[in-house]
Design an enzyme around this catalytic site. Structure first.
Site, PDB file in Angstrom:
ATOM      1  N   ASP A  10       0.699  -1.223  -0.190  1.00 34.41           N
ATOM      2  CA  ASP A  10      -0.311  -0.028  -0.135  1.00 34.41           C
ATOM      3  C   ASP A  10       0.984   1.091   0.105  1.00 34.41           C
ATOM      4  O   ASP A  10       2.252   1.182   0.561  1.00 34.41           O
ATOM      5  CB  ASP A  10      -0.966   0.262   1.370  1.00 34.41           C
ATOM      6  N   SER A  11       0.533   2.387  -0.457  1.00 38.09           N
ATOM      7  CA  SER A  11       1.405   3.523   0.035  1.00 38.09           C
ATOM      8  C   SER A  11       1.615   4.113   1.227  1.00 38.09           C
ATOM      9  O   SER A  11       1.949   4.465   1.483  1.00 38.09           O
ATOM     10  CB  SER A  11       0.427   4.787  -0.480  1.00 38.09           C
ATOM     11  N   CYS A  73      -4.287  -1.066  -1.655  1.00 34.55           N
ATOM     12  CA  CYS A  73      -5.106   0.438  -2.089  1.00 34.55           C
ATOM     13  C   CYS A  73      -5.660   0.345  -2.947  1.00 34.55           C
ATOM     14  O   CYS A  73      -5.604   0.121  -4.311  1.00 34.55           O
ATOM     15  CB  CYS A  73      -2.948   0.826  -2.401  1.00 34.55           C
ATOM     16  N   GLU A 151      -3.706   8.789   8.574  1.00 33.03           N
ATOM     17  CA  GLU A 151      -2.404   9.100   9.012  1.00 33.03           C
ATOM     18  C   GLU A 151      -2.100  10.325  10.444  1.00 33.03           C
ATOM     19  O   GLU A 151      -1.126   9.442  10.985  1.00 33.03           O
ATOM     20  CB  GLU A 151      -1.521   9.388   8.242  1.00 33.03           C
ATOM     21  N   CYS A 185     -10.932   2.987   0.088  1.00 35.02           N
ATOM     22  CA  CYS A 185      -9.744   3.662   0.107  1.00 35.02           C
ATOM     23  C   CYS A 185      -8.913   2.450   1.821  1.00 35.02           C
ATOM     24  O   CYS A 185     -10.489   2.608   2.705  1.00 35.02           O
ATOM     25  CB  CYS A 185      -9.693   4.851   0.410  1.00 35.02           C
ATOM     26  N   HIS A 187      -7.842   2.969   3.817  1.00 35.51           N
ATOM     27  CA  HIS A 187      -7.648   3.498   5.060  1.00 35.51           C
ATOM     28  C   HIS A 187      -8.911   3.604   6.137  1.00 35.51           C
ATOM     29  O   HIS A 187      -8.737   4.232   7.124  1.00 35.51           O
ATOM     30  CB  HIS A 187      -6.864   5.120   4.893  1.00 35.51           C
TER      31      HIS A 187
END
Ligand code: DGL
Length: 270
Positions: A10-11, A73, A151, A185, A187
């Site tokens: 993933d990023s 992702c 994040e 997503c 996240h």
């Protein structure tokens, strides 16, 4: 049977939500995770850049002789659609398995999709849902502030900043009376509770990481690639920026301690 590891990338940290689901679905599998923390976010970058990054991430995993690659992702899965042709091992992104489940559970055929700007601009989820059921109305909404919120730890459902941001993005989606929302997503499952508490617990929330883990298990089984060990699998973590912050946050995301198992690598070498 094949006891090589599964490669997941993933990023950044979001893909760990898929790893958690993978660990639940396939506890005996070894997993190598790469989080491109030095270049996160991908979702605001050009398609060419995202494709280049995705290929480098996959090449890094291939060096570790993985038996399957999962792009955990939404952005890579939406934009780097050619990746599947470039790889010598089975590959999946998150879009197809997630859309399949959304099309299956929506009763009123109105589905919301939220994701990064690159994901939403690609219309990947909309197009895939329509391949399963062209009658489903798909309402797309990008939520560029969600990844920075996650994040930076703004994940509490009672945090006013988190709630206001969710309201701002999700109100137009909910006004269309969707009964299902895709967390497009990886996240976003981290703020799943907050999203549910704003839009209502009766709305189906489809977690792209969970659906992809279930799908990956199916692919491995079909290809006779499951690990036949009866021991719990090991996870190794690699990042492209300092591992310091990663260890703490990743432990929270995964529900297990990852200290001393994180290594920094130079992704530009791949
Ligand atoms: N986890 C990525 C995704 O699923 C988003 C983060 C990013 O923008 O890099 O789209």
């Amino acid at each position: 049977m094949n006891n090589a590891p599964i490669g997941v990338f993933d990023s950044g940290l979001g893909g760990l939500t898929a790893v958690r689901e993978l660990r639940n679905a396939l506890p005996h599998e070894n997993i190598i995770y790469f989080g491109d923390t030095g270049r996160v976010p991908y979702g605001t970058r050009s398609n060419d850049t995202i494709k280049r990054y995705a290929l480098q991430d996959a090449k890094f995993l291939l060096k570790h002789k993985v038996k399957m690659i999962i792009a955990a992702c939404g952005t890579v899965s939406s934009v780097a659609t050619n990746l599947t042709h470039d790889l010598p091992v089975p590959y999946t992104g998150v879009v197809s398995p997630t859309c399949y489940e959304a099309a299956r559970v929506s009763k009123n055929k109105k589905v919301g999709v939220i994701g990064t700007s690159a994901t939403i601009n690609s219309h990947s989820y909309r197009d895939r849902i329509h391949s399963f059921d062209p009658e489903i109305e798909v309402i797309e909404q990008d939520c560029p502030l969600f990844v920075p919120l996650v994040e930076n730890g703004f994940i509490d459902k009672n945090d006013p900043i988190t709630r206001l941001t969710i309201e701002r993005y999700l109100t137009p989606v909910m006004e269309k009376n969707v009964d299902t929302v895709i967390l497009g997503c990886t996240h976003y499952p981290i703020i799943r509770e907050a999203i549910a508490s704003v839009i209502g617990k009766e709305i189906n929330l489809i977690d792209s990481g969970r659906e992809t883990a279930i799908y990956a298990a199916k692919i491995l089984k079909e290809n006779n690639l499951l690990n036949d060990s009866d021991k719990n699998g090991e996870c190794s973590f690699y990042v492209s920026d300092t591992p310091d912050g990663f260890e703490n946050v990743a432990s929270v995301f995964l529900g297990e301690n990852v200290s001393h198992k994180v290594e920094q690598i130079n992704i530009e070498l791949y």
